[in-house]
Structure formats: C-alpha cells, structure tokens
Design a protein around this motif. Structure first.
Motif, PDB file in Angstrom:
ATOM      1  N   GLU A   2     -17.656  29.011 -11.626  1.00 19.90           N
ATOM      2  CA  GLU A   2     -18.098  29.171 -13.009  1.00 19.90           C
ATOM      3  C   GLU A   2     -16.932  29.257 -13.993  1.00 19.90           C
ATOM      4  O   GLU A   2     -17.135  29.440 -15.189  1.00 19.90           O
ATOM      5  N   LYS A   3     -15.722  29.134 -13.467  1.00 20.50           N
ATOM      6  CA  LYS A   3     -14.488  29.188 -14.248  1.00 20.50           C
ATOM      7  C   LYS A   3     -14.309  30.518 -14.977  1.00 20.50           C
ATOM      8  O   LYS A   3     -13.611  30.586 -15.993  1.00 20.50           O
ATOM      9  N   THR A   4     -14.948  31.566 -14.439  1.00 22.53           N
ATOM     10  CA  THR A   4     -14.625  32.909 -14.903  1.00 22.53           C
ATOM     11  C   THR A   4     -13.183  33.219 -14.521  1.00 22.53           C
ATOM     12  O   THR A   4     -12.446  33.862 -15.272  1.00 22.53           O
ATOM     13  N   LEU A   5     -12.796  32.785 -13.317  1.00 19.66           N
ATOM     14  CA  LEU A   5     -11.391  32.744 -12.913  1.00 19.66           C
ATOM     15  C   LEU A   5     -10.914  31.323 -13.173  1.00 19.66           C
ATOM     16  O   LEU A   5     -11.245  30.399 -12.436  1.00 19.66           O
ATOM     17  N   ALA A   6     -10.167  31.124 -14.223  1.00 21.00           N
ATOM     18  CA  ALA A   6      -9.740  29.785 -14.611  1.00 21.00           C
ATOM     19  C   ALA A   6      -8.257  29.593 -14.327  1.00 21.00           C
ATOM     20  O   ALA A   6      -7.595  30.450 -13.731  1.00 21.00           O
ATOM     21  N   ALA A   7      -7.742  28.466 -14.745  1.00 23.27           N
ATOM     22  CA  ALA A   7      -6.328  28.164 -14.526  1.00 23.27           C
ATOM     23  C   ALA A   7      -5.446  29.264 -15.091  1.00 23.27           C
ATOM     24  O   ALA A   7      -5.658  29.726 -16.213  1.00 23.27           O
TER      25      ALA A   7
END
Length: 275
Positions: free
Chosen positions: A108-113
């Motif tokens: 979910e891109k809660t943890l993103a780059a």
C-alpha cells in the motif's frame, strides 16, 4: 552528512510493533528522543506518552488488518519488536503477523521509498543457512493463513528457535526485492538481554561465564533499542539484508576461538540446530 543529522528522526513517523515493553519500548523512547513521531502497536497498553497507540493481537490477522486501516499517512520506519518465547501462537506472533504487516504496508506504499524496517531475531537463529531449503519453503507461503497452516503441518516448527531462523532468512531474502522499491530491511540478533521475557525464561544464564570473564554486565533493552534505531536511520543507509549480532562479542569470540568455553554451544547452534 557530517553534523550528526543522519542519526536523527526529525519530521519522521515511525511505527513500533511491540512497543509496550522491553526492546520495543526502548526503541520507541530512543526514536522519540531523536525527534520521531511514534505510533505503537501492541496487545498490552503503553504506560508512557506516544503519538498514537493502537491495540492489536499479532496472532489474529483480522485484528492486524483492522489496526492497519487506522494508520494514516506514510511511515518512515517500522520496528517489528513483538515476540514471545513459546506457546501455540509463537510463530504467528514472532513472524507471521510481522510479515503480514510488512507486506501490506509495502504493497500500500505506507512504507515507501526511503523507509526502513528492523526486526528482532536472536542468537537462537544462528545456523539458519543450514536449513535454507526448509526456510525458503515456508517463506514461499503467500499469506498469513497459508503460513499458519504450513507450521501446523510441520512438526517442530512452531517454536521460538524456528521463528528466529525464519527472521534471519527473511531479512536476507527480502534485501533485494525490498531495496528495488527503495525500502531497507535488517534485524538485530540479541544475546541474552535483561528484559521481562528473558527473566521469565532464565535466558540470562546463557552467557554468564563470558560476562564474568570479560567483566561485562547483562545487556539491556536500551542497548538493543539504540541499535535498532540506528539501523532504521539514514545513518545506516548502506546497510540492508543484515541480521546484526548484538551480544558483546560472545558469538564471534567463540567462533574465532579466543573464547573456547563458548565454542560447544555456539557450534551446536551453528551446525546442529535441527528443525
């Protein structure tokens, strides 16, 4: 950076799973002291100030999903610190639940780059490389339920030791696919540490002879929390896929041969730790 800012968490939002006590609480306090906004997920209530507390049982996938639904906005660092020594839910709490959180937050891109993950393994996970085919088979399970079913079907795997070997294998294997998304992943492998869990299970005797010979005291939760916070900070931006020993040198001294008294038990963990 040369001014120490790479070690700080100013403007960063972190999630600590298992932040109510022990190493998770220590990591929470250290990160908050370095400027982080900290959200704690735990089954037990938190008795100190945090930005947000969400109650969750890692043994229950539906509870995990409901809790993650309450998390708003991006997360810069995830500390997967919850764990237990034994019991029917040991694999769900020590690994399966953590993996579900990580995979959902990444998807979910809660943890993103630019974000980072740190788990807690143990010296009990030494020798995981000797069991890689079995560990890879387990890690190939695609979700919470299938992983739980795999454990139920494989005698001896619902254990503390197996959970820590799994963490070490998972961290190593996920280094590449996660970094391709800009996310780092590491773990610490603590030696016996003076926490309520260690006291309840008499683990502090494991390295007593080594501590007496070196004049050192039992490791503290704060020491583990500090290393976790470092690994998830920009200061460790070049480190990923590592399960880092934090044991005052006990394991390496034993392997290297300068601490002969420790060799038998370390060799057992390294080579004969059958699953």
């Amino acid at each position: 950076m040369t001014d120490g800012q790479a070690f700080r968490y100013d403007g960063k939002r972190v999630v600590v799973v298992g932040g109510a006590t022990g190493m998770g609480a220590a990591a929470t306090r250290t990160a908050a002291g370095l400027g982080a906004e900290v959200v704690v997920l735990d089954r037990a209530p938190v008795d100190y100030p945090v930005a947000q507390f969400l109650q969750v049982d890692l043994g229950d996938r539906k509870q995990i999903d409901a809790t993650l639904d309450e998390l708003d906005g991006p997360v810069d660092a995830l500390f997967s610190a919850a764990g237990m020594a034994a019991g029917p839910a040991v694999m769900r709490v020590n690994f399966i639940g953590h993996r579900h959180i990580i995979e959902r937050m990444v998807a979910e891109k809660t943890l993103a780059a630019g974000s980072a993950i740190c788990l807690i393994s143990s010296v009990a996970g030494l020798g995981w490389q000797n069991h890689l085919p079995t560990l890879v088979e387990f890690l190939a399970t695609p979700d919470f339920e299938s992983a739980d079913s795999w454990v139920s079907a494989h005698e001896g795997t619902n254990s503390y030791m197996f959970s820590k070997q799994v963490i070490n294998a998972y961290v190593a294997r996920e280094a590449y696919p996660l970094l391709s998304k800009g996310v780092r992943i590491n773990a610490i492998c603590p030696g016996p540490t003076d926490t309520p869990l260690a006291q309840a299970n008499s683990w502090l005797g494991f390295d007593k002879q080594y501590r007496e010979a070196t004049g050192t005291t039992p490791l503290l939760a704060e020491q583990m929390g500090d290393v976790m916070v470092f690994l998830n900070s920009p200061a460790a931006s070049g480190i990923s896929g590592v399960s880092l020993l934090v044991d005052s040198g006990h394991v390496m001294a034993s392997i290297g041969g300068s601490w002969e008294a420790g060799r038998p038990v370390i060799e057992f963990l390294m080579t004969q730790n059958a699953i």
